[in-house]
Design a protein around this motif. Structure first.
Motif, PDB file in Angstrom:
ATOM      1  N   GLU A 195      13.880   6.511  -0.416  1.00 39.90           N
ATOM      2  CA  GLU A 195      15.023   6.473  -1.302  1.00 39.90           C
ATOM      3  C   GLU A 195      15.701   5.116  -1.144  1.00 39.90           C
ATOM      4  O   GLU A 195      15.494   4.406  -0.151  1.00 39.90           O
ATOM      5  CB  GLU A 195      16.011   7.604  -0.983  1.00 39.90           C
ATOM      6  N   VAL A 196      16.501   4.741  -2.141  1.00 37.03           N
ATOM      7  CA  VAL A 196      17.230   3.480  -2.093  1.00 37.03           C
ATOM      8  C   VAL A 196      18.528   3.717  -1.327  1.00 37.03           C
ATOM      9  O   VAL A 196      19.368   4.517  -1.744  1.00 37.03           O
ATOM     10  CB  VAL A 196      17.533   2.956  -3.512  1.00 37.03           C
ATOM     11  N   ARG A 197      18.669   3.023  -0.218  1.00 41.34           N
ATOM     12  CA  ARG A 197      19.846   3.204   0.627  1.00 41.34           C
ATOM     13  C   ARG A 197      20.864   2.086   0.394  1.00 41.34           C
ATOM     14  O   ARG A 197      20.565   1.091  -0.275  1.00 41.34           O
ATOM     15  CB  ARG A 197      19.432   3.257   2.096  1.00 41.34           C
ATOM     16  N   ALA A 198      22.042   2.262   0.949  1.00 42.85           N
ATOM     17  CA  ALA A 198      23.124   1.302   0.732  1.00 42.85           C
ATOM     18  C   ALA A 198      22.745  -0.097   1.203  1.00 42.85           C
ATOM     19  O   ALA A 198      23.098  -1.095   0.567  1.00 42.85           O
ATOM     20  CB  ALA A 198      24.397   1.776   1.435  1.00 42.85           C
ATOM     21  N   GLN A 204       0.827  -1.211   0.000  1.00 44.50           N
ATOM     22  CA  GLN A 204       0.000   0.000   0.000  1.00 44.50           C
ATOM     23  C   GLN A 204       0.861   1.261   0.000  1.00 44.50           C
ATOM     24  O   GLN A 204       0.572   2.227  -0.705  1.00 44.50           O
ATOM     25  CB  GLN A 204      -0.936  -0.014   1.211  1.00 44.50           C
ATOM     26  N   THR A 205       1.937   1.244   0.768  1.00 47.64           N
ATOM     27  CA  THR A 205       2.845   2.394   0.814  1.00 47.64           C
ATOM     28  C   THR A 205       3.558   2.577  -0.519  1.00 47.64           C
ATOM     29  O   THR A 205       3.730   3.698  -1.005  1.00 47.64           O
ATOM     30  CB  THR A 205       3.876   2.228   1.933  1.00 47.64           C
ATOM     31  N   ALA A 206       3.953   1.464  -1.126  1.00 46.82           N
ATOM     32  CA  ALA A 206       4.682   1.529  -2.403  1.00 46.82           C
ATOM     33  C   ALA A 206       3.843   2.196  -3.481  1.00 46.82           C
ATOM     34  O   ALA A 206       4.376   2.884  -4.360  1.00 46.82           O
ATOM     35  CB  ALA A 206       5.090   0.122  -2.827  1.00 46.82           C
ATOM     36  N   ARG A 207       2.534   2.006  -3.431  1.00 44.49           N
ATOM     37  CA  ARG A 207       1.660   2.591  -4.444  1.00 44.49           C
ATOM     38  C   ARG A 207       1.593   4.114  -4.354  1.00 44.49           C
ATOM     39  O   ARG A 207       1.155   4.777  -5.288  1.00 44.49           O
ATOM     40  CB  ARG A 207       0.259   2.003  -4.304  1.00 44.49           C
ATOM     41  N   THR A 208       2.040   4.663  -3.242  1.00 45.57           N
ATOM     42  CA  THR A 208       2.024   6.121  -3.077  1.00 45.57           C
ATOM     43  C   THR A 208       3.372   6.742  -3.418  1.00 45.57           C
ATOM     44  O   THR A 208       3.499   7.964  -3.422  1.00 45.57           O
ATOM     45  CB  THR A 208       1.656   6.495  -1.630  1.00 45.57           C
ATOM     46  N   ARG A 209       4.362   5.911  -3.666  1.00 49.65           N
ATOM     47  CA  ARG A 209       5.701   6.424  -3.941  1.00 49.65           C
ATOM     48  C   ARG A 209       5.815   6.848  -5.401  1.00 49.65           C
ATOM     49  O   ARG A 209       5.262   6.208  -6.306  1.00 49.65           O
ATOM     50  CB  ARG A 209       6.760   5.358  -3.645  1.00 49.65           C
ATOM     51  N   GLY A 210       6.575   7.890  -5.637  1.00 47.87           N
ATOM     52  CA  GLY A 210       6.893   8.281  -7.005  1.00 47.87           C
ATOM     53  C   GLY A 210       8.244   7.702  -7.368  1.00 47.87           C
ATOM     54  O   GLY A 210       8.518   6.530  -7.130  1.00 47.87           O
ATOM     55  N   GLU A 211       9.098   8.532  -7.925  1.00 47.82           N
ATOM     56  CA  GLU A 211      10.440   8.085  -8.293  1.00 47.82           C
ATOM     57  C   GLU A 211      11.309   7.976  -7.046  1.00 47.82           C
ATOM     58  O   GLU A 211      11.341   8.880  -6.210  1.00 47.82           O
ATOM     59  CB  GLU A 211      11.066   9.080  -9.273  1.00 47.82           C
ATOM     60  N   ARG A 252      16.580  -3.568  -9.887  1.00 45.58           N
ATOM     61  CA  ARG A 252      15.186  -3.905  -9.576  1.00 45.58           C
ATOM     62  C   ARG A 252      15.063  -4.471  -8.159  1.00 45.58           C
ATOM     63  O   ARG A 252      14.126  -4.143  -7.425  1.00 45.58           O
ATOM     64  CB  ARG A 252      14.663  -4.911 -10.603  1.00 45.58           C
ATOM     65  N   LEU A 253      16.006  -5.336  -7.809  1.00 46.10           N
ATOM     66  CA  LEU A 253      15.965  -5.923  -6.470  1.00 46.10           C
ATOM     67  C   LEU A 253      16.161  -4.858  -5.393  1.00 46.10           C
ATOM     68  O   LEU A 253      15.488  -4.884  -4.350  1.00 46.10           O
ATOM     69  CB  LEU A 253      17.053  -6.999  -6.347  1.00 46.10           C
ATOM     70  N   SER A 254      17.081  -3.921  -5.626  1.00 44.40           N
ATOM     71  CA  SER A 254      17.312  -2.873  -4.627  1.00 44.40           C
ATOM     72  C   SER A 254      16.067  -1.996  -4.467  1.00 44.40           C
ATOM     73  O   SER A 254      15.738  -1.559  -3.357  1.00 44.40           O
ATOM     74  CB  SER A 254      18.528  -2.022  -5.015  1.00 44.40           C
ATOM     75  N   LEU A 255      15.361  -1.748  -5.565  1.00 42.94           N
ATOM     76  CA  LEU A 255      14.117  -0.975  -5.494  1.00 42.94           C
ATOM     77  C   LEU A 255      13.062  -1.734  -4.682  1.00 42.94           C
ATOM     78  O   LEU A 255      12.354  -1.148  -3.860  1.00 42.94           O
ATOM     79  CB  LEU A 255      13.607  -0.688  -6.903  1.00 42.94           C
ATOM     80  N   LEU A 256      12.971  -3.044  -4.903  1.00 38.24           N
ATOM     81  CA  LEU A 256      12.018  -3.849  -4.137  1.00 38.24           C
ATOM     82  C   LEU A 256      12.330  -3.795  -2.637  1.00 38.24           C
ATOM     83  O   LEU A 256      11.419  -3.678  -1.809  1.00 38.24           O
ATOM     84  CB  LEU A 256      12.051  -5.298  -4.629  1.00 38.24           C
ATOM     85  N   TYR A 257      13.596  -3.887  -2.303  1.00 35.49           N
ATOM     86  CA  TYR A 257      13.966  -3.833  -0.884  1.00 35.49           C
ATOM     87  C   TYR A 257      13.622  -2.476  -0.283  1.00 35.49           C
ATOM     88  O   TYR A 257      13.156  -2.390   0.855  1.00 35.49           O
ATOM     89  CB  TYR A 257      15.455  -4.138  -0.706  1.00 35.49           C
ATOM     90  N   ALA A 258      13.857  -1.422  -1.043  1.00 41.24           N
ATOM     91  CA  ALA A 258      13.527  -0.087  -0.537  1.00 41.24           C
ATOM     92  C   ALA A 258      12.030   0.048  -0.311  1.00 41.24           C
ATOM     93  O   ALA A 258      11.575   0.585   0.714  1.00 41.24           O
ATOM     94  CB  ALA A 258      14.025   0.979  -1.520  1.00 41.24           C
TER      95      ALA A 258
END
Length: 237
Positions: A141-144, A82-89, A128-134
């Motif tokens: 944002e995508v963190r280390a 649900q949170t992911a659906r509200t995220r932009g870039e 893609r995997l790093s985006l999924l984890y974020a």
């Protein structure tokens, strides 16, 4: 299967999930059914290949998961979606940006064999995997730590491809056999290499195996003049 944690300070650890394409679970069957066209045309490298094996025999199955834990995981996953659906870039933070630069050269390295064809999308898959984890983390944002977790999964998938399909490439198999012998000897002629392979491998495949070793700086050839044709000697680097 090496565990990894999506957060450096997380209490739980997670192992990459094992999945199979229906009808192609065994490594030998995969190697036999995956034709070279599928491997080289970009179809097969769209998958994340994950090797798993049974560690014990459980004729009556394993004990079921705790229902409380399942509900907790279901709630966390639903909230994350649900949170992911509200995220932009989503962009990298500074640490992830620097880490990506360090990892990129390793992932972008090319291999001229079947395994290389199946792992040719390393950078895209890791992104893609790093985006999924974020997104699962509810981050903005995508963190280390997301990128490190993604790279751990990709590294295991790449090792799985090498384990499953490495032996499926006859040229690579011949190259590995030749290299082992070159390292044990002080040079081999073409005749000696053919003898090593019991004269069952044609000259074209031997040439390809030696070219593969030379391309990866694992072996090199020397030519020595004789009264007739120059003598070609191969040595391990």
């Amino acid at each position: 299967m090496p565990p990894f944690s999506p957060k450096a300070n997380a209490k739980e650890t997670y192992s990459p999930p094992s999945s199979e394409t229906p009808g192609t679970g065994a490594a030998a069957e995969l190697s036999a059914t995956l034709d070279k066209t599928s491997a080289l045309n970009g179809f097969a490298n769209r998958f994340l290949w994950v090797h798993s094996h049974r560690t014990k025999l459980l004729p009556h199955g394993a004990r079921g998961a705790n229902p409380v834990d399942l509900v907790r995981l279901e709630t966390r996953l639903r909230d994350a979606v649900q949170t992911a659906r509200t995220r932009g870039e989503l962009r990298w933070d500074r640490d992830a940006y620097a880490l990506w630069e360090r990892l990129y050269s390793d992932m972008a390295a090319e291999r001229d064999d079947l395994v290389g064809s199946l792992t040719a999308r390393a950078e895209a898959q890791t992104l893609r995997l790093s985006l999924l984890y974020a997104l699962l983390d509810g981050a903005t944002e995508v963190r280390a730590e997301h990128l490190r977790a993604a790279y751990a999964v990709w590294s295991y998938c790449a090792q799985s491809v090498d384990y499953i399909f490495g032996a499926a490439d006859p040229v690579r198999r011949h190259a590995e056999r030749i290299l082992l012998e070159l390292r044990a000897r002080d040079g081999m002629t073409r005749t000696a290499i053919s003898d090593l392979l019991y004269h069952k491998v044609n000259a074209k495949d031997i040439d390809a195996a030696l070219e593969l070793l030379n391309a990866h700086s694992l072996a090199k050839s020397e030519r020595h003049p004789t009264a007739g044709r120059p003598l070609e000697i191969w040595r391990a680097c």
